[in-house]
Write a protein that holds these residues in place. Structure first.
Motif, PDB file in Angstrom:
ATOM      1  N   SER A 116      -7.766  34.910 -32.854  1.00 27.25           N
ATOM      2  CA  SER A 116      -6.610  35.695 -33.307  1.00 27.25           C
ATOM      3  C   SER A 116      -5.405  35.398 -32.421  1.00 27.25           C
ATOM      4  O   SER A 116      -4.284  35.200 -32.904  1.00 27.25           O
ATOM      5  CB  SER A 116      -6.930  37.195 -33.260  1.00 27.25           C
ATOM      6  OG  SER A 116      -7.840  37.562 -34.264  1.00 27.25           O
ATOM      7  N   LYS A 117      -5.644  35.353 -31.124  1.00 28.70           N
ATOM      8  CA  LYS A 117      -4.560  35.065 -30.178  1.00 28.70           C
ATOM      9  C   LYS A 117      -4.034  33.643 -30.371  1.00 28.70           C
ATOM     10  O   LYS A 117      -2.834  33.391 -30.227  1.00 28.70           O
ATOM     11  CB  LYS A 117      -5.061  35.257 -28.746  1.00 28.70           C
ATOM     12  CG  LYS A 117      -5.452  36.694 -28.421  1.00 28.70           C
ATOM     13  CD  LYS A 117      -6.114  36.789 -27.051  1.00 28.70           C
ATOM     14  CE  LYS A 117      -6.620  38.190 -26.777  1.00 28.70           C
ATOM     15  NZ  LYS A 117      -7.318  38.282 -25.470  1.00 28.70           N
ATOM     16  N   TYR A 163     -10.198  35.734 -29.390  1.00 30.51           N
ATOM     17  CA  TYR A 163      -9.688  34.458 -28.880  1.00 30.51           C
ATOM     18  C   TYR A 163      -8.922  33.689 -29.954  1.00 30.51           C
ATOM     19  O   TYR A 163      -7.816  33.180 -29.713  1.00 30.51           O
ATOM     20  CB  TYR A 163     -10.846  33.606 -28.344  1.00 30.51           C
ATOM     21  CG  TYR A 163     -10.415  32.246 -27.849  1.00 30.51           C
ATOM     22  CD1 TYR A 163      -9.923  32.083 -26.555  1.00 30.51           C
ATOM     23  CD2 TYR A 163     -10.472  31.127 -28.681  1.00 30.51           C
ATOM     24  CE1 TYR A 163      -9.507  30.836 -26.103  1.00 30.51           C
ATOM     25  CE2 TYR A 163     -10.059  29.880 -28.235  1.00 30.51           C
ATOM     26  CZ  TYR A 163      -9.578  29.737 -26.948  1.00 30.51           C
ATOM     27  OH  TYR A 163      -9.160  28.510 -26.508  1.00 30.51           O
ATOM     28  N   THR A 178       2.959  43.037 -30.084  1.00 29.62           N
ATOM     29  CA  THR A 178       1.880  42.178 -30.569  1.00 29.62           C
ATOM     30  C   THR A 178       1.710  42.398 -32.064  1.00 29.62           C
ATOM     31  O   THR A 178       1.945  43.502 -32.570  1.00 29.62           O
ATOM     32  CB  THR A 178       0.550  42.458 -29.845  1.00 29.62           C
ATOM     33  OG1 THR A 178      -0.463  41.582 -30.377  1.00 29.62           O
ATOM     34  CG2 THR A 178       0.092  43.889 -30.032  1.00 29.62           C
ATOM     35  N   LYS A 234      -1.446  33.725 -33.271  1.00 27.89           N
ATOM     36  CA  LYS A 234      -0.448  34.807 -33.274  1.00 27.89           C
ATOM     37  C   LYS A 234       0.897  34.375 -33.838  1.00 27.89           C
ATOM     38  O   LYS A 234       1.563  35.138 -34.534  1.00 27.89           O
ATOM     39  CB  LYS A 234      -0.247  35.346 -31.847  1.00 27.89           C
ATOM     40  CG  LYS A 234      -1.308  36.311 -31.402  1.00 27.89           C
ATOM     41  CD  LYS A 234      -1.138  36.700 -29.947  1.00 27.89           C
ATOM     42  CE  LYS A 234       0.001  37.663 -29.753  1.00 27.89           C
ATOM     43  NZ  LYS A 234       0.022  38.214 -28.370  1.00 27.89           N
ATOM     44  N   GLU A 268      -4.073  42.924 -25.340  1.00 28.60           N
ATOM     45  CA  GLU A 268      -2.823  42.820 -26.098  1.00 28.60           C
ATOM     46  C   GLU A 268      -1.808  43.877 -25.677  1.00 28.60           C
ATOM     47  O   GLU A 268      -0.601  43.706 -25.856  1.00 28.60           O
ATOM     48  CB  GLU A 268      -3.110  42.942 -27.597  1.00 28.60           C
ATOM     49  CG  GLU A 268      -3.782  41.726 -28.197  1.00 28.60           C
ATOM     50  CD  GLU A 268      -2.942  40.468 -28.035  1.00 28.60           C
ATOM     51  OE1 GLU A 268      -1.826  40.412 -28.589  1.00 28.60           O
ATOM     52  OE2 GLU A 268      -3.395  39.543 -27.331  1.00 28.60           O
TER      53      GLU A 268
END
Length: 476
Positions: free
Chosen positions: A317-318, A315, A350, A321, A344
């Motif tokens: 990490s997203k 969560y 990504t 981004k 991803e």
């Protein structure tokens, strides 16, 4: 390592490159030890193979579709070129840089599956066009923008009159059998592949499948039957004879395995940590405060590499981004990494690389030349997210708190570290039915140890002071 004093570059022979005598990989680093070039020296026959291969339409299509790493003849007149040619190589290729090297034992089910599909597609296309790959190693696949890409150009050789698929057994060991073990038995292949770097051969794989399991899809043909035949030859002291196969039959075998792997639908099994963020989530207000704190302290400028240790479903990490060129998201739970990879995969590109890594039992440097490196030797993070990690490392893995802090300090990065107090329900649950009191695990001692190694720049209390976030920079 050879040093070029004039250009202030260093040339290092890649330690994985010893296995194939037809070529050798050289890594070129700048004066700041940043990797700037990947060069490959070619033997005379490999030089001729590449000259012919690069003219083939099927190969050009594989390059343009980013299934194979972009490669060109290195024509710059540099001291690097002179140094490599002095090692008796007849040609030099330059490969596109891969920003991070991972290993198959760090991948989830769908990552290994997608790598298998890619390599088998390349094998088929080569075979159809009178070329072949001389091996089928899963280490020949890496990842670019979240998708698998083939990197070993020297594996391509012309198809001679012998139509055998020499790489079949290796492909089964390094791709198919690990996938079948996970699919049919729900046994994670990561630790098995880490201990068996050449893969799981049929004779070993057969031991996992008992009784009726031997008749599950793919098992009888590619595990049980080869084991039966191998045992027959060993028992009767007979030599296996190589029989040249019909090209049509070999392609039929390749197509059947391709369809088998493509249709290996994987239903994620129950996991303690899958859905952990929902079962143990913050109240909405605390969640927003946490997100704001992370964004505020990690949003000064575009940075290179973020590590998300204990990432769960990724969560955060997203959330970050756009802030980092590369995010490496780790968790020891196979199912949450599988979930993150699939989420991803929906995007065209990504920058998140999910990996199955247990930081309390990391992969060591291993292999004949210690060519497979620990994560710290493959990636240098600028920033680290360390949420919901400290209490698991201390209370589950039983690593002393001072050693956890010292290890984090050794990474020399800016960090956001979460401390979960003893009064938190998760800590209470982890300590339940344990005789050990973990007397070092308390907020006062944590801050004391943290302050010895880091400078605390910012902090934020959450969940009525049961949890606290610390933004820290490493002391020299």
């Amino acid at each position: 390592m050879k040093k070029n004093h004039k250009l202030k570059t260093k040339i290092n022979i890649n330690s994985l490159s010893y296995k194939d005598p037809s070529s050798k990989i050289y890594e070129v680093f700048d004066e700041n030890n940043n990797l700037i070039k990947i060069l490959r020296g070619l033997r005379q026959d490999t030089k001729e193979n590449y000259a012919n291969l690069s003219c083939e339409q099927f190969y050009k299509k594989l390059i343009t579709s980013e299934m194979i790493i972009n490669t060109k003849i290195y024509s710059e007149e540099t001291l690097e070129k002179k140094t490599i040619l002095a090692d008796s190589w007849k040609e030099i290729l330059e490969h596109e840089l891969v920003d991070f090297i991972s290993y198959p034992y760090e991948w989830s089910f769908s990552m290994l599956k997608d790598a298998a599909i890619l390599q088998l597609f390349i094998i088929k296309k080569s075979f159809e066009n009178s070329w072949k790959l001389k091996d089928a190693s899963s280490y020949n696949v890496q990842w670019k923008n979240g998708k698998p890409i083939f990197i070993d150009i020297a594996s391509f050789v012309p198809l001679n009159e012998n139509f055998n698929w020499e790489g079949y057994r290796q492909f089964c060991a390094m791709f198919l059998i690990p996938l079948l073990i996970k699919k049919h038995l729900d046994i994670n292949f990561n630790e098995i592949l880490r201990s068996n770097l050449d893969g799981i051969f049929p004779e070993i794989g057969n031991r996992y499948f008992q009784l009726t399991n031997k008749f599950k899809k793919g098992v009888f043909s590619h595990i049980f039957l080869p084991t039966l035949l191998n045992n027959f030859f060993l028992k009767n002291n007979k030599k296996k004879t190589k029989i040249s196969q019909n090209k049509k039959n070999i392609l039929s075998l390749m197509n059947s395995i391709y369809e088998l792997i493509k249709n290996l639908d994987y239903t994620k099994k129950k996991s303690l940590w899958l859905g952990y963020d929902k079962k143990n989530s913050y109240e909405e207000q605390d969640k927003q405060i946490k997100e704001k704190f992370i964004k505020k302290n990690f949003s000064n400028k575009k940075s290179n590499v973020l590590w998300d240790i204990g990432c769960n479903n990724g969560y955060f990490s997203k959330l970050l981004k756009e802030q980092f060129k590369k995010i490496i998201a780790f968790d020891y739970d196979h199912e949450v990494i599988e979930d993150l990879y699939l989420s991803e995969k929906k995007f065209q590109n990504t920058n998140i690389m999910p990996l199955v890594i247990n930081f309390s039992n990391q992969s060591p440097n291993q292999g004949w030349n210690n060519e497979l490196k620990r994560i710290e030797q493959r990636s240098i993070p600028d920033h680290i997210l360390c949420l919901a990690f400290i209490h698991h490392a201390r209370l589950v893995a039983n690593i002393p708190l001072n050693q956890i802090i010292s290890w984090l300090h050794s990474l020399n990065a800016n960090m956001i570290i979460e401390f979960v107090d003893r009064d938190d329900e998760m800590v209470t649950q982890l300590m339940e039915n344990k005789n050990e009191k973990y007397e070092d695990y308390n907020r006062e001692n944590f801050i004391k140890l943290l302050s010895q190694k880091f400078t605390i720049i910012d902090k934020q209390s959450l969940k009525n002071n049961k949890r606290e976030l610390f933004f820290v920079t490493s002391n020299v």
